[in-house]
Each structure stands twice: as structure tokens, then as C-alpha cells.
Design a protein around this motif. Structure first.
Motif, PDB file in Angstrom:
ATOM      1  N   PRO A   9      14.675  75.908  29.259  1.00 44.12           N
ATOM      2  CA  PRO A   9      16.121  75.822  29.044  1.00 44.12           C
ATOM      3  C   PRO A   9      16.766  77.188  28.824  1.00 44.12           C
ATOM      4  N   GLU A  15      22.602  75.745  28.367  1.00 46.09           N
ATOM      5  CA  GLU A  15      21.722  74.830  29.102  1.00 46.09           C
ATOM      6  C   GLU A  15      22.481  73.629  29.654  1.00 46.09           C
ATOM      7  N   ALA A  19      22.373  73.042  33.635  1.00 45.25           N
ATOM      8  CA  ALA A  19      21.731  71.833  34.160  1.00 45.25           C
ATOM      9  C   ALA A  19      22.604  71.133  35.198  1.00 45.25           C
ATOM     10  N   ARG A  20      23.903  71.338  35.136  1.00 45.73           N
ATOM     11  CA  ARG A  20      24.808  70.725  36.117  1.00 45.73           C
ATOM     12  C   ARG A  20      24.649  71.334  37.503  1.00 45.73           C
ATOM     13  N   ASP A  22      21.474  72.097  38.751  1.00 52.08           N
ATOM     14  CA  ASP A  22      20.069  71.988  39.145  1.00 52.08           C
ATOM     15  C   ASP A  22      19.866  71.465  40.566  1.00 52.08           C
ATOM     16  N   ARG A  31      15.848  77.537  39.832  1.00 54.74           N
ATOM     17  CA  ARG A  31      16.542  77.032  38.639  1.00 54.74           C
ATOM     18  C   ARG A  31      16.382  78.013  37.473  1.00 54.74           C
ATOM     19  N   ARG A  35      19.398  80.357  35.590  1.00 57.74           N
ATOM     20  CA  ARG A  35      19.596  80.403  34.139  1.00 57.74           C
ATOM     21  C   ARG A  35      19.528  81.836  33.612  1.00 57.74           C
TER      22      ARG A  35
END
Length: 107
Positions: A9, A15, A19-20, A22, A31, A35
Motif C-alpha cells: 500500500p 492508498e 487503488a482507484r 489499479d 501498480r 504508488r
């Protein structure tokens, strides 16, 4: 179909936002790179527009650091669709009342 591996995360509330995004990324490395890129952009650093600073290393001497090399690969060589990611960003901005344009086009 193989199961998607979980991604480490992003820090704190970042996070939920990361995550929206991914689904446009097909690999765990993409991914994770996304981040790390977001985190680097948002951290209060002096030079947050350079790869070494985005990755949290020293200029010049840190250029060969693995975190800098991973970020370099993510941004320049990885095969993710930047238009799809940008469309998602705009979609999220328009869906949030705090960032959506006001009716009539006024700010």
C-alpha cells in the motif's frame, strides 16, 4: 486466469486514491511504480520533479539506486496506457463535488 498479486500500500490515505487506478495497470510492478510516483510527487521535498528526488535519493550519486531505476523504468519503458490513467484522473475529479466544475462554468 491467474490471481492478481496484492500491491504494497501507498502511505496513509494515498492508498485509497491509488487503488482507484489499479485496473489500468496489468502488473504488480506497474501498480507499485504508480504508488511510488504519487508518493514522490506529494512528499514535501526540495526537488520533487527529478527522478532521484521522487525516489527519495540524493541527486547524481543516487541515480543508480534501485528505487530510481525502477521509477525510471515505470515512467519511460513500462507499457501502461497513460491516456487511460489520465481519463480516470479526470473522471475522479469530475465525480468529486470539491473538484467538479460548478454549473454554468463558474469557479
Amino acid at each position: 486466469m491467474t490471481r492478481r498479486l496484492p500491491c504494497p500500500p501507498a502511505p496513509g490515505p494515498l492508498e485509497a486514491y491509488a487503488a482507484r487506478f489499479d485496473d489500468p495497470f496489468s502488473t504488480l510492478a506497474q501498480r507499485r511504480g504508480f504508488r511510488e510516483y504519487l508518493t514522490g510527487l506529494l512528499l514535501p521535498r526540495d526537488r520533487n520533479k527529478t527522478l532521484t528526488c521522487l525516489a527519495g535519493t540524493e541527486p547524481v550519486v543516487g541515480a543508480q539506486h534501485p528505487s530510481v531505476q525502477r521509477l525510471q523504468f515505470f515512467l519511460s519503458e513500462s507499457t501502461w496506457d497513460h491516456e487511460r490513467v489520465n481519463a480516470r484522473r479526470v473522471e475522479l475529479l469530475l465525480a468529486d463535488p470539491a473538484t467538479a466544475p460548478l454549473p454554468g462554468g463558474y469557479w
